[in-house]
Design an enzyme around this catalytic site. Sequence first.
Site, short mmCIF file in Angstrom:
data_model
loop_
_atom_site.label_atom_id
_atom_site.label_comp_id
_atom_site.label_asym_id
_atom_site.label_seq_id
_atom_site.Cartn_x
_atom_site.Cartn_y
_atom_site.Cartn_z
N HIS A 362 0.78 -1.22 0.00
CA HIS A 362 0.00 0.00 0.00
C HIS A 362 0.82 1.28 0.00
CE1 HIS A 362 -4.31 0.11 0.04
NE2 HIS A 362 -4.15 1.39 0.35
N ARG A 469 -9.55 4.79 -4.19
CA ARG A 469 -9.47 3.76 -3.14
C ARG A 469 -10.10 4.33 -1.87
NH1 ARG A 469 -4.16 2.68 -5.75
NH2 ARG A 469 -4.08 0.46 -6.28
N ARG A 505 -14.45 3.26 -5.56
CA ARG A 505 -14.46 1.83 -5.24
C ARG A 505 -14.92 1.66 -3.80
NH1 ARG A 505 -9.01 -1.64 -5.26
NH2 ARG A 505 -8.57 -0.46 -3.38
N GLU A 603 -10.06 -9.28 -10.43
CA GLU A 603 -8.73 -9.44 -9.82
C GLU A 603 -8.50 -10.85 -9.32
OE1 GLU A 603 -8.23 -6.06 -7.22
OE2 GLU A 603 -10.24 -6.22 -6.41
N ASN A 626 -2.89 -5.82 -9.96
CA ASN A 626 -2.06 -6.16 -8.80
C ASN A 626 -2.54 -7.46 -8.18
OD1 ASN A 626 -1.06 -3.61 -9.26
ND2 ASN A 626 -2.26 -2.66 -7.65
N ASP A 627 -3.84 -7.50 -7.90
CA ASP A 627 -4.36 -8.71 -7.28
C ASP A 627 -4.45 -9.86 -8.28
OD1 ASP A 627 -4.73 -8.36 -4.49
OD2 ASP A 627 -6.20 -6.82 -4.96
N ARG A 637 1.52 -10.39 -2.68
CA ARG A 637 2.03 -9.11 -3.19
C ARG A 637 2.77 -8.28 -2.15
NH1 ARG A 637 -3.47 -5.65 -4.30
NH2 ARG A 637 -2.16 -3.81 -4.06
N CYS A 674 -6.65 -0.89 -13.92
CA CYS A 674 -6.32 0.13 -12.92
C CYS A 674 -5.25 -0.33 -11.95
CB CYS A 674 -7.57 0.58 -12.18
SG CYS A 674 -8.31 -0.72 -11.18
C1 PEP Z 1 -5.41 -4.09 -7.98
O1 PEP Z 1 -5.52 -5.09 -7.28
O2 PEP Z 1 -4.80 -4.09 -9.07
C2 PEP Z 1 -5.96 -2.81 -7.55
C3 PEP Z 1 -5.93 -1.76 -8.34
O3 PEP Z 1 -6.46 -2.73 -6.29
P1 PEP Z 1 -5.54 -2.58 -4.98
O4 PEP Z 1 -4.13 -2.38 -5.44
O5 PEP Z 1 -6.06 -1.43 -4.22
O6 PEP Z 1 -5.76 -3.89 -4.31
MG MG Z 2 -6.96 -5.08 -5.67
#
Ligand code: PEP
Ligand code: MG
Length: 754
Positions: A362, A469, A505, A603, A626-627, A637, A674
Site C-alpha cells: 500500500h 481507493r 471503489r 482481480e 495487482n491482485d 504481493r 487500474c
Molecule cells: C489491484 O488489485 O490491481 C488494484 C488496483 O487494487 P488494490 O491495489 O487497491 O488492491
Molecule cells: Mg486489488
Amino acid sequence: MLDSLRRIVQEVNSARDLDEALSLIVERVKSVMHADVCSVYMADYTRKEHVLMATDGLRPGAVGKVRLQLGQGLTGLVATRAEPVNVENAPTHPAFYFIPATGETPFHGYLGVPIIRRRKLLGVLVVQQRLERKFTQEEEAFLMTLAAQLAGSISQAEIRQSLDRLDRDAFTGTLFLEGVASAKGLGLGEAVVVFPVADLDSVPDKIVTDTKTEAAYFRRAVAAELREIKRLSKRMQGLLSPGDQALFDAYALLLGSDSLVNGTLSRIDEGNWAPGALRATILEYANLFEEMDDPYLQGRSADIRDLGQRLLKRLQQEQAVNRNYPDRTILMGEEINVSQFLEVPPEKLAGLVSVHGTGASHVALLARGLGIPAVFGVNDLAINRLNGREVVVDGYSARVCIQPSPDLRQEYLKLAAEEAELSRGLQELRGLPAETPDGYRIELHANSGLVADIAAARDSGAEGVGLYRSELHFFLRDHFPGEEEQTSTYIRVLRTMAPRPVVLRTLDVGGDKPLPYFPIDEQNPFLGWRGIRISLDQPDIFKTQLRAMLRAGIAYPNLSIMFPMITSVSELSEALDMLRQAHAELLEDGLPVVFPRVGIMVEVPSAVYQISTLARMVDFISVGSNDLTQYLLAVDRSNDRVAKLFDSLHPAVLRAILQIVENVHREQRPVSVCGEMAGDPAAALMLMAMGVDNLSMSLGNLLKVKWAIRTIKYSHAQELLAEVLQMDNISTIRERLNGVLEAHGLGGLVRIGK
Ligand code: PEP
Ligand code: MG
C-alpha cells in the site's frame, strides 16, 4: 542440539561486526560438534576467491591470507555444488588442494556446508577432524541448519562492519544495499529511521550532542516507572501469591541497579540518544541471562526486556520522536506504514526505504502516486545504524547507497538533475491527448485515495479518476466514518474532478490493509476476509458507504461505483441488490438520487472464467492487475521474499487480460486496467494493443505513459503484442519491450539518466 543452535544464532546476532561474528561461529561450532577444526571461508567475488576469514584449529596466522580461487579445493567443491561435502579422508579426495600455510596436514575427516543467502553463496563453513571418519548424518544436518540460519546474521554483520569503516573514514568507499522491489525515481537525502511505538528491538542509534537532556529524559523515565511499580505492588498486595508479588520487587531492584541505569547513562554519555542507549543496555543484559543454564535465571531475560519496553514507552511519550523532518527526508524502517508516511510533509519526502514490503504494497502505491522513489525488501538494512546518514534511493535499480563518496554524489546529483529535466519536459504533455502517432486514442485516468491528490490529478491532465481507493479515508480515522462525513468526502472528490468521470471503489480492506480499529487476525489474509466479502458480511458498513456515494452523486453525475474482489456471480448479485436497496431507500427518503454506472474489478482467476456473465450484469469492467497477478501467480504481493516473482508481464497474466478484454468487448462493455501495470509504460503499450479502453494509474506515471503512447505507433504496439504473446519468459518480454522504448528515445522511462 536445537538448544545449542538457538544459542549460537543468538550470540552471532548480537556480534558487533563480521570478525566477531565469525570468531564466535568457529569457536562455538568446534566445541558443540567436538571437532578439531572449524573454519569459515568467505567468498570474495571481486577477486574471485574464497578467503579463510576465521578458524579455530588451523594456524591463526593464516586468517585473511589463505585464499583459494573460486571453485578450488574441497571448499570450492562445496561452493560450486552448493551442497555439503562430507569426506572420510580429505587428502585422498581428487578435489583436495593442499595449502601449507594452514597447517592442516593432520586432519582427515572433512565436512563443508555452503552458507547461502537468497540464492547467493556467502561462504563455506567447514569442520575437520584428525580421525579418518565421515561425519554422521545428524552432524551434517546440524551444520546445514546452522549455516542456513547464520546466513542472515553474517550478511548483517558484514554491513555493520562496512558502516564501522565508513564511521572511521568516510572516504573509504560507499555502501550499496540491494532491495527487491521499488518505485522508480532517484532521491538523495538524510535518513530518518521510524520504528513502531515501544518496539525495543527496532530502536535506532542516533548521535546527539545534548547528552544532558537525554540523560534527564532517561532519569525521569526510570523514576516514573519506579513510582508506577510501587503503586502496582501496593495495589496487588494480598491479591497475588508471594511468588508473583516478588516480581514487583525484582523490577524495582532492576530499576535501581547499576548495570541498567549506569550502563544506559554511560552510553548516553558516549553520544547515543536515550532510547538507543536503553536498547543496547537492555539487550546486553537480556542476552546475558538468556545464556545462563539455570531455567529460572533464563526466564529473567524476558522480565528485563519487558522492563526495557516499559521504559521505552515512557521515553517515547516524553520525546517528540523525529518531529523535525529534514528538508530532504529519506524515510526508513523495518516496515513503513501509511500513517508514518503521511506524517512527513510531502515536500520534504525524498525517498522511502524499508526492510520488508514490496512494490505492490500500500505504501508503495502512495509513494508512486506522489512520484517518490522507494526501495523495499532491503533485508540487510542495518536499520538502527543509519539514522542521520546521507542516503541515495535509486528506485530504478532497487538499490540504496549509504554515504556516497563525493564523486558518486556528484554523479547522482547529475542524474537527478536529468530526471528533473525529463519530468519538466513531460509537463508539456499535460494538455495533449494520449494518442499514438497513427491516430489511436486511449484514455488515461488517475488512481487516487486522498482528496488532496484529486486536484493534482486534474491539473496533470488525467481524464478521470479510474480508481478512488475509498479505504484510505478510513485509514486516517480511528473509527468508521459515518454517512455524513463520507458523503462530504465523496462530494469533494466528485466536485474537484467534475465533469470528468470518477470511479469510487467500495471499501477494500483486509489482506495487507487491516484497519487499525477493525483488526482481522488471519493466517492467510489475502485468501481470507477482504474486499467485498467484508462488505457483504457487514451490511451496516456497506450500506452506509453506498448511501454516502449515492448522495454525493445527486449533484455530481460523474459518479461510478465499483466493487472490489468479486469472485462469483452470486456475490455480485448480492452487492447489486444492496446498492438497489440503498438507492430505493434514499428515494423513499425523498432524495433525488440517480442510479450510477456500476462496475466490478476483475482481480481473481474465478472472475476471469466467468467474465461474460459478470460483464452482462454491470456497465464496465476494470482489471485490478495487482491482485490478478498475485492470485494467478500465487505470489503474496506484500511478501518481499517472493517479490521477484511478482511481475504483471508474466505470460499468464497477459493472456488472462487479453481473454478478459475480448470477452468484455463481446458483451459491448468497456474495460479498463487500474493496477500498477497500467502505469508501466512498456506494459501500458501492450494493454493498449489489446484494446483496453482506458488505463488508470498512479499520477506519477501518467505523463510517462502518455509520452510512450504518443511516440509509438498503434500498429507497432500491435505487432509487438503478437510477438510478446509468443514468448514464454518474463525476462525475454521485458527485454524486448525495454529495447523498443530505448530505440525510440524513451530510455529515460526505464532506467536512470537521459
Ligand atoms: C489491484 O488489485 O490491481 C488494484 C488496483 O487494487 P488494490 O491495489 O487497491 O488492491
Ligand atoms: Mg486489488
